[in-house]
Design a protein around this motif. Structure first.
Motif, PDB file in Angstrom:
ATOM      1  N   VAL A  41      38.287 -80.392 -30.343  1.00  0.00           N
ATOM      2  CA  VAL A  41      38.359 -79.188 -29.510  1.00  0.00           C
ATOM      3  C   VAL A  41      37.003 -78.486 -29.492  1.00  0.00           C
ATOM      4  CG1 VAL A  41      40.833 -78.687 -29.708  1.00  0.00           C
ATOM      5  CG2 VAL A  41      39.287 -77.931 -31.515  1.00  0.00           C
ATOM      6  N   ALA A  42      36.759 -77.779 -28.391  1.00  0.00           N
ATOM      7  CA  ALA A  42      35.502 -77.025 -28.258  1.00  0.00           C
ATOM      8  C   ALA A  42      35.806 -75.592 -27.851  1.00  0.00           C
ATOM      9  CB  ALA A  42      34.616 -77.680 -27.206  1.00  0.00           C
ATOM     10  N   GLU A  43      35.042 -74.663 -28.377  1.00  0.00           N
ATOM     11  CA  GLU A  43      35.130 -73.261 -27.940  1.00  0.00           C
ATOM     12  C   GLU A  43      33.728 -72.703 -27.856  1.00  0.00           C
ATOM     13  OE1 GLU A  43      37.729 -70.558 -29.902  1.00  0.00           O
ATOM     14  OE2 GLU A  43      39.420 -71.974 -29.891  1.00  0.00           O
ATOM     15  N   HIS A  44      33.563 -71.745 -26.974  1.00  0.00           N
ATOM     16  CA  HIS A  44      32.233 -71.174 -26.766  1.00  0.00           C
ATOM     17  C   HIS A  44      32.189 -69.713 -27.209  1.00  0.00           C
ATOM     18  CE1 HIS A  44      32.930 -74.172 -23.394  1.00  0.00           C
ATOM     19  NE2 HIS A  44      32.185 -74.781 -24.269  1.00  0.00           N
ATOM     20  N   GLY A  45      30.981 -69.245 -27.468  1.00  0.00           N
ATOM     21  CA  GLY A  45      30.814 -67.833 -27.814  1.00  0.00           C
ATOM     22  C   GLY A  45      29.534 -67.604 -28.584  1.00  0.00           C
ATOM     23  N   ASP A  46      29.050 -66.381 -28.496  1.00  0.00           N
ATOM     24  CA  ASP A  46      27.828 -66.031 -29.233  1.00  0.00           C
ATOM     25  C   ASP A  46      28.031 -66.204 -30.732  1.00  0.00           C
ATOM     26  OD1 ASP A  46      26.638 -65.343 -26.879  1.00  0.00           O
ATOM     27  OD2 ASP A  46      26.941 -63.171 -27.135  1.00  0.00           O
ATOM     28  N   PHE A  47      27.009 -66.655 -31.397  1.00  0.00           N
ATOM     29  CA  PHE A  47      27.040 -66.805 -32.854  1.00  0.00           C
ATOM     30  C   PHE A  47      27.451 -65.487 -33.520  1.00  0.00           C
ATOM     31  CE2 PHE A  47      25.140 -66.553 -37.037  1.00  0.00           C
ATOM     32  CZ  PHE A  47      25.289 -67.826 -37.573  1.00  0.00           C
ATOM     33  N   HIS A  48      26.848 -64.372 -33.080  1.00  0.00           N
ATOM     34  CA  HIS A  48      27.078 -63.101 -33.782  1.00  0.00           C
ATOM     35  C   HIS A  48      28.461 -62.520 -33.503  1.00  0.00           C
ATOM     36  CE1 HIS A  48      24.991 -62.119 -29.955  1.00  0.00           C
ATOM     37  NE2 HIS A  48      25.858 -61.115 -29.905  1.00  0.00           N
ATOM     38  N   ASP A  49      29.191 -63.109 -32.554  1.00  0.00           N
ATOM     39  CA  ASP A  49      30.546 -62.639 -32.280  1.00  0.00           C
ATOM     40  C   ASP A  49      31.615 -63.653 -32.674  1.00  0.00           C
ATOM     41  OD1 ASP A  49      29.912 -60.155 -31.246  1.00  0.00           O
ATOM     42  OD2 ASP A  49      29.589 -60.948 -29.223  1.00  0.00           O
ATOM     43  N   PHE A  50      31.186 -64.790 -33.165  1.00  0.00           N
ATOM     44  CA  PHE A  50      32.146 -65.879 -33.446  1.00  0.00           C
ATOM     45  C   PHE A  50      32.940 -65.537 -34.701  1.00  0.00           C
ATOM     46  CE2 PHE A  50      33.725 -70.166 -33.362  1.00  0.00           C
ATOM     47  CZ  PHE A  50      33.601 -70.491 -32.019  1.00  0.00           C
ATOM     48  N   ASP A  51      34.273 -65.482 -34.588  1.00  0.00           N
ATOM     49  CA  ASP A  51      35.042 -65.003 -35.742  1.00  0.00           C
ATOM     50  C   ASP A  51      35.487 -66.147 -36.652  1.00  0.00           C
ATOM     51  OD1 ASP A  51      37.705 -65.935 -34.833  1.00  0.00           O
ATOM     52  OD2 ASP A  51      37.344 -64.465 -33.250  1.00  0.00           O
ATOM     53  N   ASP A  52      35.862 -65.771 -37.864  1.00  0.00           N
ATOM     54  CA  ASP A  52      36.210 -66.751 -38.898  1.00  0.00           C
ATOM     55  C   ASP A  52      37.348 -67.662 -38.455  1.00  0.00           C
ATOM     56  OD1 ASP A  52      34.390 -65.348 -40.324  1.00  0.00           O
ATOM     57  OD2 ASP A  52      35.765 -64.618 -41.874  1.00  0.00           O
ATOM     58  N   GLU A  53      38.334 -67.051 -37.804  1.00  0.00           N
ATOM     59  CA  GLU A  53      39.527 -67.824 -37.436  1.00  0.00           C
ATOM     60  C   GLU A  53      39.173 -68.978 -36.505  1.00  0.00           C
ATOM     61  OE1 GLU A  53      43.777 -66.960 -35.326  1.00  0.00           O
ATOM     62  OE2 GLU A  53      42.633 -65.224 -36.011  1.00  0.00           O
ATOM     63  N   ARG A  54      38.334 -68.687 -35.511  1.00  0.00           N
ATOM     64  CA  ARG A  54      37.955 -69.739 -34.560  1.00  0.00           C
ATOM     65  C   ARG A  54      37.048 -70.767 -35.234  1.00  0.00           C
ATOM     66  NH1 ARG A  54      35.523 -67.957 -29.250  1.00  0.00           N
ATOM     67  NH2 ARG A  54      34.454 -66.405 -30.499  1.00  0.00           N
ATOM     68  N   MET A  55      36.189 -70.302 -36.134  1.00  0.00           N
ATOM     69  CA  MET A  55      35.322 -71.235 -36.886  1.00  0.00           C
ATOM     70  C   MET A  55      36.181 -72.210 -37.695  1.00  0.00           C
ATOM     71  SD  MET A  55      32.018 -71.520 -37.183  1.00  0.00           S
ATOM     72  CE  MET A  55      30.819 -72.418 -38.141  1.00  0.00           C
ATOM     73  N   HIS A  56      37.205 -71.669 -38.366  1.00  0.00           N
ATOM     74  CA  HIS A  56      38.071 -72.524 -39.184  1.00  0.00           C
ATOM     75  C   HIS A  56      38.862 -73.494 -38.305  1.00  0.00           C
ATOM     76  CE1 HIS A  56      37.384 -71.095 -43.209  1.00  0.00           C
ATOM     77  NE2 HIS A  56      37.490 -69.830 -42.823  1.00  0.00           N
ATOM     78  N   TYR A  57      39.357 -72.991 -37.179  1.00  0.00           N
ATOM     79  CA  TYR A  57      40.161 -73.845 -36.296  1.00  0.00           C
ATOM     80  C   TYR A  57      39.342 -75.040 -35.803  1.00  0.00           C
ATOM     81  CZ  TYR A  57      42.319 -75.409 -31.941  1.00  0.00           C
ATOM     82  OH  TYR A  57      42.824 -76.177 -30.919  1.00  0.00           O
ATOM     83  N   ILE A  58      38.105 -74.782 -35.372  1.00  0.00           N
ATOM     84  CA  ILE A  58      37.254 -75.871 -34.860  1.00  0.00           C
ATOM     85  C   ILE A  58      36.916 -76.845 -35.992  1.00  0.00           C
ATOM     86  CG2 ILE A  58      35.030 -76.442 -33.794  1.00  0.00           C
ATOM     87  CD1 ILE A  58      36.766 -74.979 -31.839  1.00  0.00           C
ATOM     88  N   PHE A  59      36.564 -76.320 -37.143  1.00  0.00           N
ATOM     89  CA  PHE A  59      36.237 -77.205 -38.269  1.00  0.00           C
ATOM     90  C   PHE A  59      37.467 -77.969 -38.756  1.00  0.00           C
ATOM     91  CE2 PHE A  59      32.046 -77.658 -40.120  1.00  0.00           C
ATOM     92  CZ  PHE A  59      31.302 -76.888 -39.245  1.00  0.00           C
TER      93      PHE A  59
END
Ligand code: NDP
Length: 256
Positions: free
Chosen positions: A97-115
């Protein structure tokens, strides 16, 4: 040593392909089947294209529904493959899966989901798949990485996706090193921009499309079938001396 064309085939081989219901995974499933493999496919949803494939050749194709992030999914899909086909020769870790967004706004939940989806699930599935391969003394793993693991994409920003794909490239090297002496090859494929549901929004985006096209020296997007042929090479005995490789198939995107 015979180096005939048959080495590009997968006759008698059993393949497990995650995300085999659409896009690149479906193209891999179709080509592997044509090359003689029998395939267990897995995904969350059963698409019309998947239903067609299963109905057309029910002896060759089977499907097990799974969310790769479910705790029991890796053991369940590998067990389903062994139960149905008796062995496991090739794993293609394709679901992603892929999601987009600024680094400084990228939240933990989405980071964990992608990883979780792009790295931890492939790790857990490969861990489960390697065990029967070790018993057999043979096997091949193809991890689907991305050019996003090599360069930062533009114009869209995607810290989680890029980092997860870089990580699966490195996991590939580590696995290849660890299993090279035990008959198991592990390689990764890094596609550039390929026409699929994942890129449909970007291809339709009037700002993104020209940037993606201009940065691809071949001047066009790839097709899922062009990734399937690369995956077939890596999976097959044609790549018998290839392990730990990253096959970049990107129309030249990373040449500059
Ligand atoms: P699609 O969005 O068309 O397909 C994604 C696939 O992953 C689907 O089969 C989907 O099935 C499956 N999937 C996603 N999340 C889960 C989950 N939690 N559990 C089970 N299956 C899941 O994308 P592509 O075919 O383009 O992508 C395939 C691979 O290629 C991915 O790893 C992607 O990162 C990589 N890639 C793609 C590129 C491109 O330009 N298209 C470029 C570089 C790499 P379902 O939703 O039904 O579960």
């Amino acid at each position: 040593m015979s180096m005939g064309l048959e080495q590009f085939r997968l006759d008698g081989k059993i393949a497990l392909i995650t995300g085999g219901n659409r896009g690149i995974g479906l193209a891999i499933a179709k080509l592997f089947g044509e090359a003689g493999a029998r395939c267990m496919l897995t995904s969350r949803s059963e698409t019309p294209a998947l239903k067609d494939l299963l109905a057309t050749d029910p002896d060759r194709y089977a499907w097990v529904q799974a969310d790769v992030n479910d705790e029991d999914a890796p053991a369940r899909i590998v067990a389903a493959t062994l139960e149905r086909f008796g062995r496991l020769d090739v794993l293609v870790n394709n679901a992603g899966v892929a999601e987009h967004g600024d680094f400084h706004d990228f939240d933990d939940e989405r980071m964990h989901y992608i990883f979780d989806t792009n790295l931890i699930a492939p790790f857990r599935i490969a861990r489960e798949a390697i065990r029967p391969m070790l018993e057999q003394g043979s096997g091949s793993v193809v991890n689907i990485g991305s050019i996003s693991g090599l360069v930062a994409n533009k114009p869209q920003l995607q810290v989680a996706y890029n980092s997860s794909k870089a990580a699966i490239h490195t996991m590939t090297l580590t696995m290849a090193f660890e299993y090279a002496g035990r008959g198991i090859r592990v390689n990764a494929l890094a596609p550039g921009y390929v026409v699929s549901d994942m890129t449909a929004g970007g291809i339709a985006n009037e700002e993104w499309n020209p940037v993606w096209t201009a940065n691809t020296p071949m001047g066009r997007f790839g097709q899922p079938e062009e990734m399937a042929s690369c995956a077939l090479f890596l999976a097959s005995d044609a790549a018998s001396y290839v392990t730990g490789a990253l096959l970049v198939a990107d129309g030249g995107y990373t040449t500059h």
